[in-house]
Write an enzyme that holds these catalytic residues in place. Structure first.
Site, PDB file in Angstrom:
ATOM      1  CB  SER A 144      -5.075  -3.198  13.391  1.00 54.91           C
ATOM      2  OG  SER A 144      -3.925  -2.529  13.795  1.00 54.91           O
ATOM      3  CE1 TYR A 169      -8.509   1.654  13.243  1.00 52.64           C
ATOM      4  CE2 TYR A 169      -6.412   1.168  14.307  1.00 52.64           C
ATOM      5  CZ  TYR A 169      -7.273   1.041  13.224  1.00 52.64           C
ATOM      6  OH  TYR A 169      -6.889   0.277  12.146  1.00 52.64           O
ATOM      7  CE  LYS A 173      -9.611  -1.743  12.376  1.00 50.43           C
ATOM      8  NZ  LYS A 173     -10.463  -1.909  11.202  1.00 50.43           N
TER       9      LYS A 173
HETATM   10  P1  NAD Z   1      -8.934   4.214   4.286  1.00 50.29           P
HETATM   11  O1  NAD Z   1      -9.448   5.283   5.190  1.00 50.29           O
HETATM   12  O2  NAD Z   1      -8.070   4.619   3.148  1.00 50.29           O
HETATM   13  O3  NAD Z   1     -10.170   3.376   3.696  1.00 50.29           O
HETATM   14  C1  NAD Z   1     -11.343   3.142   4.432  1.00 50.29           C
HETATM   15  C2  NAD Z   1     -12.526   3.493   3.537  1.00 50.29           C
HETATM   16  O4  NAD Z   1     -13.726   3.270   4.280  1.00 50.29           O
HETATM   17  C3  NAD Z   1     -12.547   4.939   3.077  1.00 50.29           C
HETATM   18  O5  NAD Z   1     -12.678   5.005   1.658  1.00 50.29           O
HETATM   19  C4  NAD Z   1     -13.765   5.558   3.776  1.00 50.29           C
HETATM   20  O6  NAD Z   1     -14.392   6.543   2.976  1.00 50.29           O
HETATM   21  C5  NAD Z   1     -14.635   4.333   4.001  1.00 50.29           C
HETATM   22  N1  NAD Z   1     -15.546   4.441   5.146  1.00 50.29           N
HETATM   23  C6  NAD Z   1     -15.261   4.864   6.396  1.00 50.29           C
HETATM   24  N2  NAD Z   1     -16.362   4.793   7.175  1.00 50.29           N
HETATM   25  C7  NAD Z   1     -17.355   4.286   6.402  1.00 50.29           C
HETATM   26  C8  NAD Z   1     -18.733   3.988   6.627  1.00 50.29           C
HETATM   27  N3  NAD Z   1     -19.311   4.204   7.815  1.00 50.29           N
HETATM   28  N4  NAD Z   1     -19.457   3.486   5.605  1.00 50.29           N
HETATM   29  C9  NAD Z   1     -18.900   3.277   4.391  1.00 50.29           C
HETATM   30  N5  NAD Z   1     -17.605   3.552   4.116  1.00 50.29           N
HETATM   31  C10 NAD Z   1     -16.850   4.057   5.108  1.00 50.29           C
HETATM   32  O7  NAD Z   1      -8.201   3.147   5.199  1.00 50.29           O
HETATM   33  P2  NAD Z   1      -7.221   1.955   4.796  1.00 50.29           P
HETATM   34  O8  NAD Z   1      -5.855   2.323   5.176  1.00 50.29           O
HETATM   35  O9  NAD Z   1      -7.510   1.493   3.428  1.00 50.29           O
HETATM   36  O10 NAD Z   1      -7.702   0.867   5.857  1.00 50.29           O
HETATM   37  C11 NAD Z   1      -8.686  -0.101   5.552  1.00 50.29           C
HETATM   38  C12 NAD Z   1      -8.978  -0.902   6.791  1.00 50.29           C
HETATM   39  O11 NAD Z   1      -7.761  -1.488   7.272  1.00 50.29           O
HETATM   40  C13 NAD Z   1      -9.540  -0.077   7.949  1.00 50.29           C
HETATM   41  O12 NAD Z   1     -10.528  -0.842   8.598  1.00 50.29           O
HETATM   42  C14 NAD Z   1      -8.335   0.121   8.842  1.00 50.29           C
HETATM   43  O13 NAD Z   1      -8.722   0.289  10.185  1.00 50.29           O
HETATM   44  C15 NAD Z   1      -7.584  -1.182   8.642  1.00 50.29           C
HETATM   45  N6  NAD Z   1      -6.147  -1.068   8.930  1.00 50.29           N
HETATM   46  C16 NAD Z   1      -5.412  -0.110   8.300  1.00 50.29           C
HETATM   47  C17 NAD Z   1      -4.051   0.040   8.617  1.00 50.29           C
HETATM   48  C18 NAD Z   1      -3.238   1.111   7.950  1.00 50.29           C
HETATM   49  O14 NAD Z   1      -2.180   1.436   8.475  1.00 50.29           O
HETATM   50  N7  NAD Z   1      -3.656   1.653   6.791  1.00 50.29           N
HETATM   51  C19 NAD Z   1      -3.453  -0.818   9.557  1.00 50.29           C
HETATM   52  C20 NAD Z   1      -4.233  -1.805  10.160  1.00 50.29           C
HETATM   53  C21 NAD Z   1      -5.594  -1.923   9.839  1.00 50.29           C
HETATM   54  N1  UFG Z   2       7.012   7.876  13.459  1.00 57.31           N
HETATM   55  C1  UFG Z   2       7.869   8.946  13.531  1.00 57.31           C
HETATM   56  N2  UFG Z   2       7.459  10.120  12.990  1.00 57.31           N
HETATM   57  C2  UFG Z   2       6.253  10.277  12.374  1.00 57.31           C
HETATM   58  C3  UFG Z   2       5.390   9.167  12.301  1.00 57.31           C
HETATM   59  C4  UFG Z   2       5.797   7.982  12.865  1.00 57.31           C
HETATM   60  O1  UFG Z   2       8.970   8.851  14.073  1.00 57.31           O
HETATM   61  O2  UFG Z   2       5.942  11.388  11.901  1.00 57.31           O
HETATM   62  C5  UFG Z   2       7.444   6.572  14.013  1.00 57.31           C
HETATM   63  C6  UFG Z   2       6.565   6.056  15.150  1.00 57.31           C
HETATM   64  O3  UFG Z   2       7.008   6.571  16.387  1.00 57.31           O
HETATM   65  C7  UFG Z   2       6.737   4.544  15.007  1.00 57.31           C
HETATM   66  C8  UFG Z   2       6.920   4.351  13.503  1.00 57.31           C
HETATM   67  O4  UFG Z   2       7.329   5.616  12.990  1.00 57.31           O
HETATM   68  O5  UFG Z   2       7.925   4.137  15.643  1.00 57.31           O
HETATM   69  C9  UFG Z   2       5.651   3.908  12.805  1.00 57.31           C
HETATM   70  O6  UFG Z   2       4.598   4.813  13.127  1.00 57.31           O
HETATM   71  P1  UFG Z   2       3.209   4.825  12.326  1.00 57.31           P
HETATM   72  O7  UFG Z   2       2.410   5.936  12.906  1.00 57.31           O
HETATM   73  O8  UFG Z   2       3.471   4.852  10.863  1.00 57.31           O
HETATM   74  O9  UFG Z   2       2.599   3.406  12.643  1.00 57.31           O
HETATM   75  P2  UFG Z   2       2.177   2.719  14.023  1.00 57.31           P
HETATM   76  O10 UFG Z   2       2.979   1.471  14.163  1.00 57.31           O
HETATM   77  O11 UFG Z   2       2.224   3.668  15.148  1.00 57.31           O
HETATM   78  O12 UFG Z   2       0.638   2.373  13.770  1.00 57.31           O
HETATM   79  C10 UFG Z   2       0.175   1.858  12.521  1.00 57.31           C
HETATM   80  C11 UFG Z   2      -1.263   2.347  12.277  1.00 57.31           C
HETATM   81  C12 UFG Z   2      -2.185   1.710  13.265  1.00 57.31           C
HETATM   82  C13 UFG Z   2      -2.072   0.225  13.198  1.00 57.31           C
HETATM   83  C14 UFG Z   2      -0.642  -0.201  13.418  1.00 57.31           C
HETATM   84  C15 UFG Z   2      -0.554  -1.693  13.154  1.00 57.31           C
HETATM   85  O13 UFG Z   2      -1.324   3.758  12.409  1.00 57.31           O
HETATM   86  O14 UFG Z   2      -3.515   2.041  12.906  1.00 57.31           O
HETATM   87  O15 UFG Z   2       0.229   0.473  12.506  1.00 57.31           O
HETATM   88  O16 UFG Z   2       0.640  -2.186  13.601  1.00 57.31           O
HETATM   89  F1  UFG Z   2      -2.843  -0.322  14.139  1.00 57.31           F
END
Ligand code: NAD
Ligand code: UFG
Length: 361
Positions: A144, A169, A173
């Site tokens: 991330s 978190y 990572k």
């Molecule tokens: P998500 O929660 O939708 O998917 C993750 C899946 O992993 C879920 O289905 C959950 O049931 C499963 N899981 C969690 N812990 C587990 C375990 N111990 N064993 C087996 N399965 C398990 O999340 P996502 O948005 O699809 O994100 C996927 C990956 O990308 C994550 O590692 C997350 O940290 C990373 N990521 C997500 C974002 C975002 O904004 N969505 C941004 C940056 C990185």
């Molecule tokens: N925001 C609002 N109101 C809300 C939610 C978000 O104003 O209800 C704003 C935040 O302040 C920020 C922007 O919208 O300026 C984006 O916020 P998000 O929470 O959607 O995303 P972040 O950038 O804070 O974080 C996300 C994921 C993290 C990941 C990161 C990667 O939550 O897990 O993107 O860049 F690490």
């Protein structure tokens, strides 16, 4: 043309990004020389059990099966249970692993740090241990942009300092990246591709799969679509006094289908003769978008007025985060193609067709 079969373990494949990646992986299998056989491992801690009692396939995976005309292979296993992970590895000749599984809520990680360190770190270590035991040499890891902490420069390049994370978190990572880098150093035939995602949004254009957060969404896009559909009265805009074009926070939103294709591009690296070693790529568009720009884009896509109120800044937020996507373009041939309009239209279609998400029982 003879095709090559590749079994790919997809941990967390029932989740948001995993399910979209499965669709793209299955699509390239149908048209290309490599037939990918995805095997899903997920404990369903953040995804929805199948609504069909007879088949325990999660709802998202079932829908991927329908979209891709594919019979899912699914194992409900917790990565923290190493023997159960070993059992899955003993069943298939895995060529590679895409590791999505883990906990991902930033705020929750501040409140429950031990849980985040346990699940994310032990899960990743078990996975790497079992890969080693079964001689599986290729992994793609969901990292991330959070590892960059407060950006020292924009757009953020991959060689920007990392590790100054503001929450547990993010630390998980950073630490998993380090495990992978050390393993690559120790084992010259071990390959790791670390993908640092910026802000994934959007949904598959069919409206059948999308992001299904439990409880109140933490992230901007699902919050906005829930306001638009009437599930929430208004969006709280966290701060309007940042040093940005309109004072609200700026992020690099990337369509989840583009992101999914970034994984397909990364998998192809493992087909090259030259070992990959450890490679790190940003997956983003390189474009910043403010909160109010997103509100406007969603209003245009949904034709619904999005009520919002400006409130105080959210602790830990920074003004602007956007990445430099040029390394992924040069080395993976990956470029995000979908626009902000696509992101909003697809998110809105998913929300409208599934007002309660996958409607977990
Ligand atoms: P998500 O929660 O939708 O998917 C993750 C899946 O992993 C879920 O289905 C959950 O049931 C499963 N899981 C969690 N812990 C587990 C375990 N111990 N064993 C087996 N399965 C398990 O999340 P996502 O948005 O699809 O994100 C996927 C990956 O990308 C994550 O590692 C997350 O940290 C990373 N990521 C997500 C974002 C975002 O904004 N969505 C941004 C940056 C990185
Ligand atoms: N925001 C609002 N109101 C809300 C939610 C978000 O104003 O209800 C704003 C935040 O302040 C920020 C922007 O919208 O300026 C984006 O916020 P998000 O929470 O959607 O995303 P972040 O950038 O804070 O974080 C996300 C994921 C993290 C990941 C990161 C990667 O939550 O897990 O993107 O860049 F690490």
């Amino acid at each position: 043309m003879a095709s090559t079969t590749r079994h790919v373990l997809v941990t967390g494949g029932a989740g948001y990004i995993g399910s979209h990646t499965l669709v793209e992986l299955l699509a390239v299998s149908q048209s290309g020389p490599i037939k990918y056989v995805p095997v899903i491992l997920d404990n369903l801690s953040n995804s929805c059990e199948g609504n069909d009692e007879a088949a325990r396939i999660p709802e998202s995976v079932k829908r991927v099966g329908e979209l891709a005309s594919w019979d899912p292979i699914f194992h409900q296993v917790d990565l923290c249970d190493i023997d159960a992970v070993r059992q899955v590895f003993s069943k298939y000749p895995f060529h590679s692993v895409i590791h999505f599984a883990g906990l991902k809520a930033v705020g929750e990680s501040v409140a429950k740090p031990l849980r985040y360190y346990q699940v994310n770190l032990i899960g990743a270590m078990n996975l790497m241990q079992v890969m080693d035991e079964f001689n599986v040499r290729n992994i793609i890891f969901s990292s991330s942009a959070t590892v960059y902490g407060t950006p020292e420069k924009l757009p953020i390049p991959e060689d920007h300092p990392v590790g100054n994370c503001t929450n547990p978190y993010g630390m998980t990572k950073f630490m998993i990246e380090k495990f992978l880098m050390d393993q690559c150093k120790a084992k010259p035939d071990f390959n790791a591709v670390i993908l640092r995602y910026f802000n994934p949004v959007g949904a598959h254009s069919s409206g059948r799969i999308g992001e299904d957060p439990r409880g109140a969404p933490n992230n901007l896009m699902p919050y906005i679509t829930q306001v638009a559909i009437g599930r929430r009265p208004f969006l709280s805009v966290f701060g309007s006094d940042y040093d940005t074009t309109d004072g609200t926070g700026v992020r690099d939103y990337i369509h989840v289908v583009d992101l999914a294709n970034g994984h397909v591009a990364a998998l192809k690296l493992f087909e090259r003769e030259k070992p990959v070693g450890c490679a790190v790529y940003n997956l983003g568009t390189g474009q910043g978008c403010s909160v109010l720009e997103m509100v406007t884009a969603m209003r245009e896509a949904s034709k619904v007025e999005i009520a919002y109120k400006v409130v105080d800044r959210r602790a830990g937020d920074v003004a602007s985060v956007y990445g430099d996507p040029s390394k992924a373009a040069e080395e993976l041939g990956f470029k995000a193609t979908k626009t902000l309009k696509d992101m909003c239209e697809d998110s809105w279609r998913w929300q409208q067709q599934n007002p309660q998400g996958f409607n977990c029982s």
